[in-house]
Write a protein that holds these residues in place. Structure first.
Motif, PDB file in Angstrom:
ATOM      1  N   TYR A   7     -10.896 -24.443 -70.827  1.00  0.00           N
ATOM      2  CA  TYR A   7     -10.970 -23.153 -71.519  1.00  0.00           C
ATOM      3  C   TYR A   7      -9.628 -22.431 -71.462  1.00  0.00           C
ATOM      4  O   TYR A   7      -8.818 -22.673 -70.568  1.00  0.00           O
ATOM      5  CB  TYR A   7     -12.065 -22.271 -70.907  1.00  0.00           C
ATOM      6  CG  TYR A   7     -11.837 -21.936 -69.454  1.00  0.00           C
ATOM      7  CD1 TYR A   7     -11.214 -20.752 -69.083  1.00  0.00           C
ATOM      8  CD2 TYR A   7     -12.217 -22.811 -68.451  1.00  0.00           C
ATOM      9  CE1 TYR A   7     -10.978 -20.441 -67.747  1.00  0.00           C
ATOM     10  CE2 TYR A   7     -11.992 -22.519 -67.115  1.00  0.00           C
ATOM     11  CZ  TYR A   7     -11.382 -21.338 -66.774  1.00  0.00           C
ATOM     12  OH  TYR A   7     -11.145 -21.041 -65.448  1.00  0.00           O
ATOM     13  N   VAL A  48     -12.627 -15.358 -73.825  1.00  0.00           N
ATOM     14  CA  VAL A  48     -12.506 -16.810 -74.027  1.00  0.00           C
ATOM     15  C   VAL A  48     -12.010 -17.029 -75.447  1.00  0.00           C
ATOM     16  O   VAL A  48     -12.660 -16.635 -76.417  1.00  0.00           O
ATOM     17  CB  VAL A  48     -13.847 -17.541 -73.812  1.00  0.00           C
ATOM     18  CG1 VAL A  48     -13.682 -19.031 -74.096  1.00  0.00           C
ATOM     19  CG2 VAL A  48     -14.359 -17.318 -72.401  1.00  0.00           C
ATOM     20  N   CYS A  51     -12.436 -23.349 -76.075  1.00  0.00           N
ATOM     21  CA  CYS A  51     -13.193 -24.144 -75.113  1.00  0.00           C
ATOM     22  C   CYS A  51     -13.406 -25.546 -75.684  1.00  0.00           C
ATOM     23  O   CYS A  51     -13.714 -25.689 -76.874  1.00  0.00           O
ATOM     24  CB  CYS A  51     -14.536 -23.479 -74.829  1.00  0.00           C
ATOM     25  SG  CYS A  51     -15.487 -24.295 -73.541  1.00  0.00           S
TER      26      CYS A  51
END
Length: 81
Positions: A7, A48, A51
């Motif tokens: 990530y 985030v 990923c």
């Protein structure tokens, strides 16, 4: 067999952090409460940005090593597609 994730986080100071984990939700919580990587302490909040799933830790680690060598623009090209 656990699945691993690579990530990329965008930190509150506009920097990027790349890591791997087999429990992304827990790892994000660790980063948020200051018990994650030393680099991320005090740099929240986090988002985030990217990923990838990998079958094992070895594959995730190899990809992490590769991505950490990329410059900012190259990292951004991964998640701006």
């Amino acid at each position: 067999m656990s699945q691993w994730a690579l990530y990329i986080l965008k930190c509150g100071d506009d920097s990027y952090y790349t890591g791997i984990t087999n429990d992304l939700k827990k790892r994000l919580s660790d980063h948020e409460n200051g018990s994650g990587a030393k680099y991320t302490r005090g740099r929240g909040p986090f988002k985030v940005m990217y990923c990838e799933k990998h079958e094992d830790r070895s594959a995730a680690s190899k990809r992490e090593f590769f991505i950490k060598k990329l410059n900012r623009c190259e990292k951004e090209s991964l998640f701006k597609k």
